[in-house]
Scaffold this motif. Structure first.
Motif, short mmCIF file in Angstrom:
data_model
loop_
_atom_site.label_atom_id
_atom_site.label_comp_id
_atom_site.label_asym_id
_atom_site.label_seq_id
_atom_site.Cartn_x
_atom_site.Cartn_y
_atom_site.Cartn_z
N LEU A 166 0.49 -1.21 -0.03
CA LEU A 166 0.36 0.47 -0.14
C LEU A 166 1.00 1.48 0.25
O LEU A 166 1.51 1.15 1.28
N ASP A 167 0.31 2.13 -1.06
CA ASP A 167 1.42 3.37 -1.41
C ASP A 167 0.57 4.09 -0.66
O ASP A 167 0.32 5.00 -1.84
N GLU A 168 1.37 4.86 0.56
CA GLU A 168 0.72 5.60 1.37
C GLU A 168 1.72 7.05 1.29
O GLU A 168 1.61 7.97 2.15
N ALA A 169 2.15 7.34 0.27
CA ALA A 169 2.79 8.71 -0.58
C ALA A 169 2.23 10.58 0.20
O ALA A 169 2.89 10.80 0.87
N TYR A 170 0.57 10.20 0.23
CA TYR A 170 0.37 11.68 0.02
C TYR A 170 -0.69 11.42 1.43
O TYR A 170 -1.82 11.83 2.26
N LEU A 197 -2.72 -2.14 8.92
CA LEU A 197 -3.07 -3.74 8.32
C LEU A 197 -1.60 -3.82 8.39
O LEU A 197 -1.02 -5.21 7.67
N ALA A 198 -0.19 -3.30 8.00
CA ALA A 198 0.63 -4.10 7.30
C ALA A 198 1.72 -4.24 9.20
O ALA A 198 2.40 -5.55 9.06
N LEU A 199 0.59 -4.35 9.70
CA LEU A 199 1.54 -4.85 11.25
C LEU A 199 0.17 -6.01 11.52
O LEU A 199 0.41 -6.51 12.72
N ALA A 200 -0.77 -5.83 11.55
CA ALA A 200 -2.05 -7.29 11.03
C ALA A 200 -1.53 -8.22 10.41
O ALA A 200 -2.42 -9.19 10.64
N HIS A 201 -1.28 -7.94 9.41
CA HIS A 201 -1.09 -9.28 8.30
C HIS A 201 0.62 -9.26 8.08
O HIS A 201 1.14 -8.60 7.75
N SER A 202 0.34 -10.98 7.85
CA SER A 202 1.68 -11.00 7.13
C SER A 202 2.61 -11.24 5.23
O SER A 202 3.83 -11.31 5.39
N HIS A 203 1.35 -10.24 4.73
CA HIS A 203 2.06 -10.39 4.17
C HIS A 203 1.67 -8.96 2.90
O HIS A 203 1.21 -9.08 1.96
N LEU A 204 1.94 -8.19 3.64
CA LEU A 204 1.04 -6.82 3.46
C LEU A 204 2.20 -5.63 4.37
O LEU A 204 3.00 -5.88 5.11
N LEU A 205 2.36 -4.63 3.06
CA LEU A 205 3.31 -3.49 3.35
C LEU A 205 2.65 -2.18 3.03
O LEU A 205 2.27 -2.46 2.33
N VAL A 206 3.25 -1.76 4.03
CA VAL A 206 3.50 -0.05 3.89
C VAL A 206 4.24 0.64 3.08
O VAL A 206 4.77 1.42 4.49
N ALA A 207 4.37 1.95 2.30
CA ALA A 207 5.27 2.47 2.50
C ALA A 207 4.54 3.46 2.63
O ALA A 207 3.96 3.99 1.94
N ARG A 208 5.49 4.48 3.10
CA ARG A 208 5.69 6.36 2.69
C ARG A 208 7.01 7.61 2.47
O ARG A 208 7.65 6.11 2.33
N THR A 209 6.84 8.44 2.66
CA THR A 209 7.45 8.61 1.87
C THR A 209 7.83 10.59 3.19
O THR A 209 7.15 10.92 3.33
N PHE A 210 9.07 10.86 3.19
CA PHE A 210 9.35 12.32 4.17
C PHE A 210 8.81 13.52 2.58
O PHE A 210 9.49 14.52 3.15
N SER A 211 8.87 13.10 1.65
CA SER A 211 8.99 13.96 0.50
C SER A 211 7.59 14.84 0.36
O SER A 211 7.56 16.17 0.11
N LYS A 212 7.10 14.42 0.69
CA LYS A 212 5.23 15.28 0.43
C LYS A 212 4.83 15.83 1.61
O LYS A 212 5.03 17.12 0.56
N ALA A 213 4.77 15.17 2.43
CA ALA A 213 4.29 15.72 3.15
C ALA A 213 5.16 17.07 4.03
O ALA A 213 4.73 18.06 4.71
N TYR A 214 6.55 16.10 4.09
CA TYR A 214 7.08 16.88 5.22
C TYR A 214 8.68 18.06 4.47
O TYR A 214 10.01 17.87 5.21
N SER A 215 8.18 17.80 3.38
CA SER A 215 9.26 18.48 2.43
C SER A 215 10.68 18.67 2.61
O SER A 215 11.65 19.22 2.16
N LEU A 216 10.73 17.66 2.23
CA LEU A 216 12.15 16.79 2.17
C LEU A 216 12.91 15.68 0.60
O LEU A 216 13.87 14.99 0.56
#
Length: 377
Positions: A207-211, A222-241
């Motif tokens: 699950l790509d949660e860039a925004y 969900l990523a901490l409850a299921h063995s086949h799920l990942l969540v991706a996040r970034t410091f770019s969009k919201a955190y100005s990096l």
């Protein structure tokens, strides 16, 4: 000693043959590959840049101070190879273990790592469309099979029942990307709906949660409850990096450890790690900016709607809008002539729309004034 009569930098005698031989050195897969096309980077000063979804507000003064303070003798040293301090701080923030987190050179590196880690060549990489245009590039560069499935006409998620009935969606795909909230539509997806869909998958779902910081809900649990799920996040969009390129994935330790085996050593630069750490120490500053962007988003939605634009509901820091009177591509050029950059995609599903980044209040005002001039010359 006799001198060599030939020029030191003489060109190849047979340029055509040299070119042909060079191409033969490149894998056929790469020769055919259509590369990812990023948003235009302006070469003229003074343009209003609303085309690449950057945060219009600068990093926290505390973040800038921390990065400047780190520009010292440490520059000759390698950074921490696993971004350990950042993983520990993120783990505390997300109430999990450092073993649940991997740091990447932007979240894009982690998307590419996921393909290399979980997808055998010729296996399936799956995603909805329209969505992030990097996904097909990653699949093609790996020699994987692509399975793209259209979102509903209003860009919402198709129901699980519909996906089952049509059999277009492959619940056995090796890797499935889902951008949530979605780009380029800006539409948010319910965590309940995402979980119902993900439960049926036998392969890895990312699950790509860039925004997500601009949205009403997130799917991190969900990523901490299921063995086949990942969540991706970034410091770019919201955190100005954006300039520093720092992203991360959260998920089960077994999947994180597998990604880590293929991660490049020293993949995240030291100043990026410093900036991300300082960001987590000043979240109040960023939350105020999130609120400003959301307020500008709501105002811009109303103002463009009053000018005849069809503006889709957004849970991101951008809008997808079907403009009035002229085709979207014409609007792209008309706005560019007024020194405003927005994004247009040739994808048939969205070619009638413009994607407009939420800028500052002043930039939003300038966009509205330009739109009024175009609509009512």
């Amino acid at each position: 000693m006799p001198t060599d009569p030939r020029p030191r930098h003489s060109p190849p005698r047979n340029t055509q043959r040299a070119t042909r031989d060079t191409r033969s050195l490149i894998r056929p897969l790469v020769r055919k590959l259509r590369a990812y096309v990023p948003g235009e980077q302006p070469k003229i000063k003074g343009l209003i840049k609303l085309n690449t979804n950057e945060n219009p507000y600068p990093p926290s003064p505390k973040v800038l101070a921390a990065i400047k303070a780190a520009v010292d003798g440490r520059l000759r040293l390698y950074p921490n190879p696993t971004s350990q301090a950042l993983r520990e701080k993120l783990a505390k923030f997300h109430r999990c273990s450092p073993e649940n987190i991997i740091i990447g050179n932007g979240s894009d590196e982690l998307l590419a790592l996921a393909v290399r880690t979980f997808v055998e060549p010729a296996a399936t990489v799956q995603y909805f469309t329209p969505s992030y245009s990097l996904y097909p590039v990653l699949a093609d560069s790996h020699g994987a099979r692509r399975n793209s499935v259209s979102l509903a006409r209003d860009f919402s998620l198709p129901s699980v029942e519909l996906l089952k009935r049509t059999k277009a969606w492959d619940f056995g795909a090796a890797l499935t990307f889902i951008t949530t909230p979605n780009a380029p539509s800006g539409r948010g997806f319910s965590t309940v709906d995402l979980e119902a869909l993900c439960r049926l998958h036998r392969g890895v779902v990312l699950l790509d949660e860039a925004y997500v910081d601009f949205a009403e809900e997130n799917a991190l649990r969900l990523a901490l409850a299921h063995s086949h799920l990942l969540v991706a996040r970034t410091f770019s969009k919201a955190y100005s990096l954006c300039f520093q390129r720092v992203g991360y994935c959260v998920g089960p330790p077994a999947l994180i450890a597998a990604l880590d085996k293929l991660r490049d050593s020293y993949n995240v630069n030291g100043l990026g790690q410093v900036g991300a750490l300082a960001t987590l120490d000043d979240l109040g500053y960023y939350r105020k900016n999130f609120a400003r962007i959301q307020a500008t988003r709501a105002r811009l939605t109303r103002q463009l709607g009053a000018l005849g634009f069809e503006v889709l509901p957004s849970q991101t820091n951008f809008l997808l809008a079907r403009p009035a009177r002229f085709p979207a591509k014409d609007w792209l050029e008309k706005l560019r002539a007024r020194r405003i950059l927005v994004r247009w995609f040739s994808n048939p599903a969205v070619r009638d729309y413009l994607r407009i980044t939420i800028g500052t209040e002043a930039e939003a005002d300038a966009l509205v004034r330009a739109a009024e001039e175009i609509v009512e010359p």
